[in-house]
Motif scaffolding. Structure first.
Motif, PDB file in Angstrom:
ATOM      1  N   ASP A 102      21.541   5.737 -40.932  1.00  0.00           N
ATOM      2  CA  ASP A 102      22.722   5.690 -40.081  1.00  0.00           C
ATOM      3  C   ASP A 102      23.191   7.073 -39.657  1.00  0.00           C
ATOM      4  O   ASP A 102      23.929   7.225 -38.675  1.00  0.00           O
ATOM      5  N   ARG A 103      22.767   8.110 -40.361  1.00  0.00           N
ATOM      6  CA  ARG A 103      23.118   9.490 -39.988  1.00  0.00           C
ATOM      7  C   ARG A 103      21.962  10.205 -39.289  1.00  0.00           C
ATOM      8  O   ARG A 103      22.070  11.374 -38.942  1.00  0.00           O
ATOM      9  N   LYS A 104      20.817   9.496 -39.161  1.00  0.00           N
ATOM     10  CA  LYS A 104      19.622  10.062 -38.521  1.00  0.00           C
ATOM     11  C   LYS A 104      19.173  11.361 -39.189  1.00  0.00           C
ATOM     12  O   LYS A 104      18.775  12.327 -38.532  1.00  0.00           O
ATOM     13  N   VAL A 105      19.258  11.357 -40.514  1.00  0.00           N
ATOM     14  CA  VAL A 105      18.860  12.520 -41.311  1.00  0.00           C
ATOM     15  C   VAL A 105      17.655  12.155 -42.168  1.00  0.00           C
ATOM     16  O   VAL A 105      17.596  11.057 -42.749  1.00  0.00           O
ATOM     17  N   GLY A 106      16.675  13.056 -42.239  1.00  0.00           N
ATOM     18  CA  GLY A 106      15.506  12.840 -43.075  1.00  0.00           C
ATOM     19  C   GLY A 106      15.070  14.115 -43.757  1.00  0.00           C
ATOM     20  O   GLY A 106      15.205  15.213 -43.198  1.00  0.00           O
ATOM     21  N   VAL A 107      14.546  13.976 -44.977  1.00  0.00           N
ATOM     22  CA  VAL A 107      14.066  15.124 -45.747  1.00  0.00           C
ATOM     23  C   VAL A 107      12.717  14.762 -46.360  1.00  0.00           C
ATOM     24  O   VAL A 107      12.538  13.656 -46.884  1.00  0.00           O
ATOM     25  N   PHE A 108      11.777  15.692 -46.303  1.00  0.00           N
ATOM     26  CA  PHE A 108      10.478  15.522 -46.953  1.00  0.00           C
ATOM     27  C   PHE A 108      10.184  16.764 -47.769  1.00  0.00           C
ATOM     28  O   PHE A 108      10.405  17.885 -47.315  1.00  0.00           O
ATOM     29  N   VAL A 109       9.668  16.561 -48.981  1.00  0.00           N
ATOM     30  CA  VAL A 109       9.244  17.684 -49.811  1.00  0.00           C
ATOM     31  C   VAL A 109       7.970  17.308 -50.547  1.00  0.00           C
ATOM     32  O   VAL A 109       7.788  16.150 -50.955  1.00  0.00           O
ATOM     33  N   SER A 110       7.052  18.265 -50.678  1.00  0.00           N
ATOM     34  CA  SER A 110       5.826  18.054 -51.443  1.00  0.00           C
ATOM     35  C   SER A 110       5.469  19.352 -52.143  1.00  0.00           C
ATOM     36  O   SER A 110       5.762  20.441 -51.633  1.00  0.00           O
ATOM     37  N   TYR A 111       4.827  19.250 -53.312  1.00  0.00           N
ATOM     38  CA  TYR A 111       4.516  20.457 -54.074  1.00  0.00           C
ATOM     39  C   TYR A 111       3.330  20.204 -55.002  1.00  0.00           C
ATOM     40  O   TYR A 111       2.930  19.060 -55.244  1.00  0.00           O
ATOM     41  N   ASN A 112       2.771  21.301 -55.514  1.00  0.00           N
ATOM     42  CA  ASN A 112       1.496  21.224 -56.248  1.00  0.00           C
ATOM     43  C   ASN A 112       1.691  21.145 -57.759  1.00  0.00           C
ATOM     44  O   ASN A 112       1.088  21.895 -58.528  1.00  0.00           O
ATOM     45  N   ALA A 113       2.503  20.225 -58.195  1.00  0.00           N
ATOM     46  CA  ALA A 113       2.730  20.022 -59.628  1.00  0.00           C
ATOM     47  C   ALA A 113       3.323  18.639 -59.830  1.00  0.00           C
ATOM     48  O   ALA A 113       3.920  18.071 -58.913  1.00  0.00           O
ATOM     49  N   ASN A 114       3.153  18.107 -61.016  1.00  0.00           N
ATOM     50  CA  ASN A 114       3.779  16.833 -61.362  1.00  0.00           C
ATOM     51  C   ASN A 114       5.039  17.124 -62.165  1.00  0.00           C
ATOM     52  O   ASN A 114       5.049  17.085 -63.392  1.00  0.00           O
ATOM     53  N   GLN A 115       6.089  17.459 -61.429  1.00  0.00           N
ATOM     54  CA  GLN A 115       7.363  17.842 -62.008  1.00  0.00           C
ATOM     55  C   GLN A 115       8.489  17.123 -61.273  1.00  0.00           C
ATOM     56  O   GLN A 115       8.271  16.508 -60.215  1.00  0.00           O
ATOM     57  N   ASP A 116       9.716  17.219 -61.801  1.00  0.00           N
ATOM     58  CA  ASP A 116      10.856  16.527 -61.196  1.00  0.00           C
ATOM     59  C   ASP A 116      11.632  17.403 -60.212  1.00  0.00           C
ATOM     60  O   ASP A 116      12.815  17.171 -59.963  1.00  0.00           O
ATOM     61  N   LEU A 117      10.972  18.364 -59.609  1.00  0.00           N
ATOM     62  CA  LEU A 117      11.618  19.237 -58.636  1.00  0.00           C
ATOM     63  C   LEU A 117      12.263  18.428 -57.516  1.00  0.00           C
ATOM     64  O   LEU A 117      13.343  18.765 -57.029  1.00  0.00           O
ATOM     65  N   ARG A 118      11.608  17.358 -57.083  1.00  0.00           N
ATOM     66  CA  ARG A 118      12.154  16.540 -55.991  1.00  0.00           C
ATOM     67  C   ARG A 118      13.509  15.947 -56.361  1.00  0.00           C
ATOM     68  O   ARG A 118      14.387  15.826 -55.514  1.00  0.00           O
ATOM     69  N   ASP A 119      13.672  15.555 -57.638  1.00  0.00           N
ATOM     70  CA  ASP A 119      14.956  15.031 -58.092  1.00  0.00           C
ATOM     71  C   ASP A 119      16.033  16.102 -57.964  1.00  0.00           C
ATOM     72  O   ASP A 119      17.162  15.830 -57.526  1.00  0.00           O
ATOM     73  N   ASP A 120      15.672  17.330 -58.368  1.00  0.00           N
ATOM     74  CA  ASP A 120      16.619  18.446 -58.269  1.00  0.00           C
ATOM     75  C   ASP A 120      17.041  18.673 -56.820  1.00  0.00           C
ATOM     76  O   ASP A 120      18.227  18.892 -56.527  1.00  0.00           O
ATOM     77  N   LEU A 121      16.055  18.635 -55.905  1.00  0.00           N
ATOM     78  CA  LEU A 121      16.372  18.874 -54.498  1.00  0.00           C
ATOM     79  C   LEU A 121      17.225  17.741 -53.935  1.00  0.00           C
ATOM     80  O   LEU A 121      18.188  17.995 -53.193  1.00  0.00           O
ATOM     81  N   PHE A 122      16.906  16.507 -54.272  1.00  0.00           N
ATOM     82  CA  PHE A 122      17.689  15.369 -53.778  1.00  0.00           C
ATOM     83  C   PHE A 122      19.153  15.492 -54.192  1.00  0.00           C
ATOM     84  O   PHE A 122      20.058  15.362 -53.369  1.00  0.00           O
ATOM     85  N   ILE A 123      19.372  15.773 -55.466  1.00  0.00           N
ATOM     86  CA  ILE A 123      20.749  15.879 -55.973  1.00  0.00           C
ATOM     87  C   ILE A 123      21.477  17.052 -55.328  1.00  0.00           C
ATOM     88  O   ILE A 123      22.623  16.936 -54.892  1.00  0.00           O
ATOM     89  N   ALA A 124      20.792  18.199 -55.234  1.00  0.00           N
ATOM     90  CA  ALA A 124      21.421  19.390 -54.644  1.00  0.00           C
ATOM     91  C   ALA A 124      21.747  19.154 -53.172  1.00  0.00           C
ATOM     92  O   ALA A 124      22.827  19.542 -52.689  1.00  0.00           O
TER      93      ALA A 124
END
Length: 541
Positions: A390-412
């Protein structure tokens, strides 16, 4: 090399189980069954894009208070500051990220280096990453394209597309295309095996068809009644796309989706060019993981390779009425809405899946926003795509490790741009129930997908104690079938028509856990010496 192969094989045996253990709304747009038999009926009253945990508010008033990402310089500054943190740098050595809003690419950046030898900087337009189960979104789009064309109905029995194969199903309800899209098939678990990873060029992949019929699972739960993250269901979607279109799956994706979107650095197949630009990933011992391929060569559920810039093209089209940059329509408004709407939810405040997307990586951190999400994990790579339609906002992230960095970015990200309100679970005037009423929740619950047991006990009026082998939490009741723990994370239960508790969703957001018989011996998958069975009462209370 042999040691590396063995290490890769061992790791893949673990990580295939995590092939997107990554990281509700109105009734299905296309559902034809009567409401009383429709498992999505319980979620029909939610907002059309599925606010995960918030009473309906005055949207105009709330949006005035939350601007979201608007300016490219500000978004880049936010990302630069986030990825400059030492704690984040330790989680991944190479990251690519893109942010779009209302048809504009506000950021498309790389951080870190492609490998520890050349030290070449990550380039968001050139450096490729395995996006793992984010691939499932694209496969779902392909299915919905065929729905748009009238080639497939979401209520079709999947046997229509299986060349005479009869699914082992003792229930009087068939598995439908919609069940595949919402992961409510009732299939027994099937995951890619170590043999699905090819590290030697001389190894020959099997065909997509062979991979389907060599391991076709039986239906062990009534279709449409339970949610379990299902790699096989997504692979089968790809096979059905192949069957209906008459084109090999990978060719179809290039011709009808990736090509029209201009995603020239994306493919479900590891081409020589994309492999040359693929970032190197490393194991826990900091040794480079050898480049691997797949059998079959193209996994509809997880083999796609892409760049942040290519993913921005997809997000822009998805959020712009399904139109590519040149005006080509890749998906109808009706199908876009169906993919943006939660069709199954264990509780209105805790959704499960749309067609292709799943609940946010942390439902308690959406700050009341309508979020659809898709995460992915595969050996050496993790990714996350999330949209606020509804806000026409999108975010994509990918990285070379199996870590929870994406969770950190989502929350931040959500706290930075949408902090003016918080997620609220349950009605404000709810009165917690007595111990006697809560007793119906007590027992052992077995995850439908992974070997995880959870014990639930009454902790007092309005509270439960929930424990597994790694943690113990006290949860407060906020609705009849909904509880929240000390960290604000929700737990929900599902009942049978007679009121009996049959499922729970908590520790694993991507699968229900079934309530076990009172006698654990009656559950063949659980041994008497399982840690949760042997856990002393003093630990649980």
């Amino acid at each position: 090399m042999n040691k590396n192969k063995k290490r890769t094989r061992r790791a893949s045996g673990i990580l295939t189980v995590l092939l997107t253990l990554s990281l509700a709304a109105e009734t299905s747009t296309y559902a034809q069954q009567p409401p009383e038999s429709n498992p999505t009926a319980a979620v029909k009253h939610l907002a059309s894009f599925g606010s995960t945990a918030l009473p309906l508010l005055d949207n105009a008033a709330s949006k005035d208070n939350m601007s979201g990402p608007r300016e490219a310089k500000e978004v880049e500054a936010f990302l630069d500051a986030f990825f400059a943190k030492d704690a984040i740098k330790k989680k991944a050595k190479a990251v690519t990220v893109s942010v779009v809003q209302d048809g504009k690419v506000l950021a498309s950046k790389g951080y870190g280096v492609t490998d520890q030898t050349s030290k070449s900087p990550v380039d968001a337009t050139q450096t490729t990453f395995r996006i793992a189960s984010v691939s499932k979104v694209f496969t779902a789009v392909a299915v919905m394209q065929l729905v748009d064309q009238g080639e497939i109905s979401l209520q079709d029995n999947i046997e229509k597309y299986l060349d005479g194969y009869k699914v082992t199903n003792s229930f009087d309800t068939p598995v439908t295309i919609e069940n595949l899209l919402t992961h409510t098939t009732g299939f027994e678990v099937r995951e890619p095996t170590d043999a699905s990873y090819l590290t030697d060029a001389s190894q020959k992949p099997i065909s997509l068809k062979e991979s389907i019929f060599d391991q076709f699972p039986p239906v062990v739960r009534k279709p449409g009644t339970s949610y379990m993250y299902d790699n096989f269901a997504s692979r089968l979607q790809g096979y059905i796309v192949q069957q209906v279109s008459g084109e090999p799956f990978g060719s179809y994706m290039q011709k009808h989706l990736l090509g029209p979107l201009g995603m020239t650095s994306s493919s479900f197949r590891l081409t020589k060019e994309l492999a040359r630009r693929l970032v190197t990933s490393y194991d826990v011992a900091s040794s480079a993981i050898p480049v691997y391929d797949f059998s079959p060569s193209e996994w509809p559920e997880g083999s796609m390779i892409s760049t942040a810039s290519d993913m921005a093209l997809f997000m822009k089209a998805f959020l712009n009425d399904g139109r590519a940059a040149d005006g080509t329509v890749i998906l109808s408004p009706k199908s876009l809405k169906a993919m943006s709407t939660y069709h199954i939810a264990i509780h209105p405040d805790l959704p499960d899946m749309t067609y292709g997307f799943e609940s946010p990586v942390d439902p308690s951190k959406t700050n009341g926003e309508d979020v659809i999400s898709k995460g992915g994990d595969i050996l050496g790579f993790s990714s996350l795509l999330w949209l606020l339609p509804d806000r026409k906002v999108g975010v994509f992230v990918s990285y070379n490790a199996n870590q929870d960095l994406r969770d950190d970015l989502f929350i931040a990200f959500m706290d930075h741009y949408y902090a003016s309100r918080k997620s609220i679970f349950g009605p404000e005037d709810f009165k917690p129930q007595s111990e006697d009423v809560l007793a119906k929740f007590e027992g052992l619950y077995s995850d439908l997908r992974i070997k995880l047991l959870t014990r639930v006990e009454v902790g007092g009026d309005g509270t439960l104690i929930v424990s597994d082998v790694s943690a113990r939490h006290q949860l407060k009741q906020v609705d009849d079938l909904l509880f929240v723990d000390e960290q604000g994370k929700p737990l929900a239960f599902k009942t049978e028509a007679d009121g009996r508790i049959i499922y729970m969703k908590y520790s694993n957001l991507f699968s229900y856990a079934a309530k076990m018989p009172d006698d654990p011996a009656g559950f063949p998958d659980v041994s008497a010496d399982h840690p949760i069975i042997r856990m002393p009462a003093t630990y649980l209370a």
